[in-house]
Design a protein around this motif. Structure first.
Motif, short mmCIF file in Angstrom:
data_model
loop_
_atom_site.label_atom_id
_atom_site.label_comp_id
_atom_site.label_asym_id
_atom_site.label_seq_id
_atom_site.Cartn_x
_atom_site.Cartn_y
_atom_site.Cartn_z
N HIS A 1 0.76 -1.20 0.03
CA HIS A 1 -0.11 0.03 0.06
C HIS A 1 0.79 1.18 -0.14
CE1 HIS A 1 0.86 0.49 4.24
NE2 HIS A 1 0.17 -0.58 4.62
N LYS B 1 -0.93 -0.43 -4.02
CA LYS B 1 -2.44 -0.69 -3.76
C LYS B 1 -2.99 0.65 -3.53
CE LYS B 1 -1.59 -3.80 -0.79
NZ LYS B 1 -1.66 -4.90 0.03
N GLY B 2 -4.04 1.17 -3.98
CA GLY B 2 -4.79 2.32 -3.32
C GLY B 2 -6.25 2.16 -3.92
N PRO B 3 -6.81 3.50 -4.02
CA PRO B 3 -8.06 3.84 -4.61
C PRO B 3 -8.06 3.40 -6.12
CG PRO B 3 -7.71 5.71 -3.24
CD PRO B 3 -6.35 4.70 -2.90
N THR C 1 -13.62 0.13 -4.80
CA THR C 1 -14.77 0.80 -4.17
C THR C 1 -14.17 1.22 -2.63
OG1 THR C 1 -16.51 0.41 -2.62
CG2 THR C 1 -15.69 -1.38 -3.81
N PRO C 2 -14.49 2.46 -1.97
CA PRO C 2 -13.97 2.65 -0.75
C PRO C 2 -14.45 1.71 0.42
CG PRO C 2 -15.38 4.40 -1.30
CD PRO C 2 -15.38 3.54 -2.44
N LEU D 1 -13.52 -1.16 0.25
CA LEU D 1 -12.42 -2.11 0.51
C LEU D 1 -11.29 -1.32 1.42
CD1 LEU D 1 -11.62 -3.14 -3.23
CD2 LEU D 1 -12.20 -4.32 -1.58
N ALA D 2 -11.58 -0.08 2.03
CA ALA D 2 -10.81 0.58 2.74
C ALA D 2 -11.09 0.16 4.24
CB ALA D 2 -10.96 2.25 2.56
N LYS D 3 -10.55 -1.24 4.49
CA LYS D 3 -10.89 -1.79 5.71
C LYS D 3 -9.78 -2.66 5.96
CE LYS D 3 -15.52 -1.42 7.31
NZ LYS D 3 -16.86 -2.38 7.54
N ALA D 4 -9.13 -2.65 7.21
CA ALA D 4 -8.22 -3.77 7.44
C ALA D 4 -8.56 -5.24 7.09
CB ALA D 4 -8.14 -3.64 9.07
N GLY D 5 -7.44 -5.74 6.27
CA GLY D 5 -7.45 -7.20 5.96
C GLY D 5 -7.70 -7.36 4.61
N THR D 6 -8.18 -6.43 3.71
CA THR D 6 -8.64 -6.53 2.39
C THR D 6 -7.30 -6.75 1.63
OG1 THR D 6 -8.53 -4.28 1.84
CG2 THR D 6 -10.78 -5.16 2.36
N GLY D 7 -6.23 -6.08 1.93
CA GLY D 7 -4.87 -6.53 1.24
C GLY D 7 -4.54 -7.85 1.39
N ASP D 8 -4.74 -8.36 2.60
CA ASP D 8 -4.36 -9.75 3.01
C ASP D 8 -4.75 -10.90 1.93
OD1 ASP D 8 -2.63 -8.84 5.21
OD2 ASP D 8 -4.49 -8.66 6.43
N HIS E 1 -10.82 -8.89 -7.19
CA HIS E 1 -10.93 -8.34 -5.81
C HIS E 1 -11.80 -7.20 -5.75
CE1 HIS E 1 -8.82 -5.98 -2.58
NE2 HIS E 1 -8.85 -7.17 -1.95
N1 LIG Z 1 -10.63 4.22 -1.51
C1 LIG Z 1 -10.39 3.04 -1.90
N2 LIG Z 1 -11.02 2.70 -3.18
C2 LIG Z 1 -10.67 1.52 -3.85
N3 LIG Z 1 -10.03 0.51 -3.18
C3 LIG Z 1 -9.32 0.82 -2.21
C4 LIG Z 1 -9.67 1.90 -1.39
N4 LIG Z 1 -8.87 1.84 -0.10
C5 LIG Z 1 -8.15 0.63 -0.15
N5 LIG Z 1 -8.53 -0.19 -1.00
C6 LIG Z 1 -8.02 -1.33 -1.53
O1 LIG Z 1 -8.19 -2.14 -0.60
C7 LIG Z 1 -7.05 -2.97 -0.16
C8 LIG Z 1 -6.30 -2.49 1.00
O2 LIG Z 1 -5.02 -3.10 1.17
P1 LIG Z 1 -4.03 -2.77 2.39
O3 LIG Z 1 -3.97 -1.36 2.66
O4 LIG Z 1 -2.93 -3.73 2.18
O5 LIG Z 1 -4.93 -3.39 3.72
P2 LIG Z 1 -4.60 -4.44 4.88
O6 LIG Z 1 -2.97 -4.21 4.90
O7 LIG Z 1 -5.55 -3.81 6.00
O8 LIG Z 1 -4.78 -5.89 4.39
C9 LIG Z 1 -6.00 -2.77 -1.67
O9 LIG Z 1 -6.27 -3.95 -2.35
C10 LIG Z 1 -6.61 -1.29 -2.04
O10 LIG Z 1 -6.32 -1.30 -3.56
#
Ligand SMILES: Nc1ncnc2c1ncn2[C@@H]1O[C@H](COP(=O)(O)OP(=O)(O)O)[C@@H](O)[C@H]1O
Ligand SMILES: NC(=O)C1=CN([C@@H]2O[C@H](COP(=O)(O)OP(=O)(O)OC[C@H]3O[C@@H](n4cnc5c(N)ncnc54)[C@H](O)[C@@H]3O)[C@@H](O)[C@H]2O)[C@@H](O)CC1
Length: 307
Positions: free
Chosen positions: A163, A199-201, A218-219, A221-228, A255
């Motif tokens: 990220h 990774k990011g928006p 989508t926002p 996905l902005a929650k802990a664990g989605t990157g895992d 995803h």
């Molecule tokens: N605002 C957002 N819009 C779209 N995707 C998002 C947004 N914020 C986070 N994501 C996606 O969610 C995931 C977050 O991953 P990460 O930050 O590694 O989370 P974690 O470490 O908690 O697992 C990534 O795939 C990222 O692209």
């Protein structure tokens, strides 16, 4: 730099074929070295995602204190402790037994044991490798940079999935600017000898030459664990034989769509990371249906040409 958006027809063609005579090993084995005692959940999320993304065998190698927690999440996961893990625990790839490793979801970047373990995996894993989460900090260290370069020189594929905060850590030793995520993905790819998914928006994927943009998130996905979850999905696609760049683009798109589908039912506010592996099959079904329709059209075109 070439910015590249994949079409759905190209993406659905990347889904691994499922052979009628498949067994759990031919379908690909994913070994996750993940989940220190502080973050067992990250290992569980990545492992569930690997299973749903089609890996035939998903193994979690985690801290002794995390073993029971991860095991309780799913009885089909094979879970063992990383205590006494040594280079001899990493066999060479065998014909008919494709595999991949995922290193770092739920690693603590300030933990010395995690650091030692990360170097062991970088040194010993003879298969495609995803480096994510806390292990990225160790990759940025001099020893980590050398080890990943050695993998590159030996022809072993490595994917990194930082990220923005983790990408800044990878950029620091080289003084790369961090304001353009697409360019940063390209620079990280070249400097480390890896495929980089920043990774990011919007997410950017680069092999050092091409940069693909995936803007379907989508926002929610902005929650802990989605990157895992994403790391586990990429690992599963690598174990099923996809090239690193294709695996990243396909996994990031699936995803994001799983996140959108989950949000459409559960609201953007309420989606949690563990919903993604549950919605993933619905997105995959849409891709499979598109692939079937394309196959029928191709067959139809062939008949009309010959008729
Ligand atoms: N605002 C957002 N819009 C779209 N995707 C998002 C947004 N914020 C986070 N994501 C996606 O969610 C995931 C977050 O991953 P990460 O930050 O590694 O989370 P974690 O470490 O908690 O697992 C990534 O795939 C990222 O692209
Ligand atoms: N259920 C679990 O067990 C979970 C475990 N996790 C694990 O927790 C460990 C630490 O990961 P963290 O990412 O929390 O902490 P890190 O310390 O690695 O990164 C967070 C730091 O980066 C900065 N940052 C900048 N841009 C960011 C962005 N786009 N997203 C997130 N942070 C950004 C933050 O401000 C913060 O200072 C990892 O190993 C990860 O896999 C997390 O994935 C969350 C869920």
């Amino acid at each position: 730099m070439i910015a590249w958006n994949y079409s759905d027809t190209k993406l659905c063609g990347l889904l691994p074929e499922l052979a009628q005579d498949a067994n759990k090993y031919t379908r690909g084995k994913v070994s996750l070295v993940a989940g220190c005692s502080r973050y067992p959940g990250a290992a569980a999320l990545a492992a569930l995602a690997s299973q749903r993304m089609g890996a035939g065998y998903t193994e979690v190698i985690c801290a002794q204190k995390s073993v029971d927690t991860v095991r309780a999440v799913s009885p089909s996961l094979v879970v063992r402790s990383w205590k006494n893990l040594s280079p001899s625990d990493f066999p060479p790839m065998r014909a008919g037994h494709p595999s991949a490793y995922v290193l770092g979801p739920g690693f603590d970047a300030s933990n010395g044991s995690c650091k030692k373990l990360a170097f062991t995996v970088l040194e010993s894993a003879c298969a495609p490798l995803v480096v994510d989460g806390g292990a990225l900090a160790f990759l940025a260290a001099k020893k980590g940079r050398n080890l990943v370069r050695e993998r590159f020189e030996s022809g072993l594929d490595t994917v990194v999935t930082p990220h923005a905060g983790e990408a800044a850590r990878l950029a620091a030793p080289f003084g790369f600017p961090t304001d353009d995520a697409g360019e940063l993905a390209r620079l990280i790819s070249l400097a480390y000898g890896v495929t980089a998914l920043v990774k990011g928006p919007k997410s950017f994927i680069s092999d050092g030459e091409i940069v693909a943009v995936m803007g379907e998130g989508t926002p929610a996905l902005a929650k802990a664990g989605t990157g895992d979850v994403l790391a586990g999905m990429i690992g599963a696609l690598l174990a099923q034989g996809l090239a690193s760049f294709d695996a990243c683009v396909l996994a990031a798109t699936l995803h994001a769509r799983a996140g959108r589908l989950a949000a459409s039912e559960l609201t953007e506010r309420c989606v949690v990371a563990e919903d993604l592996p549950r919605y993933l099959p619905l997105v995959i079904r849409e891709f499979e249906a598109l692939r079937d329709r394309m196959g029928e059209q191709e067959l139809g075109a062939r008949y009309s040409t010959h008729g």
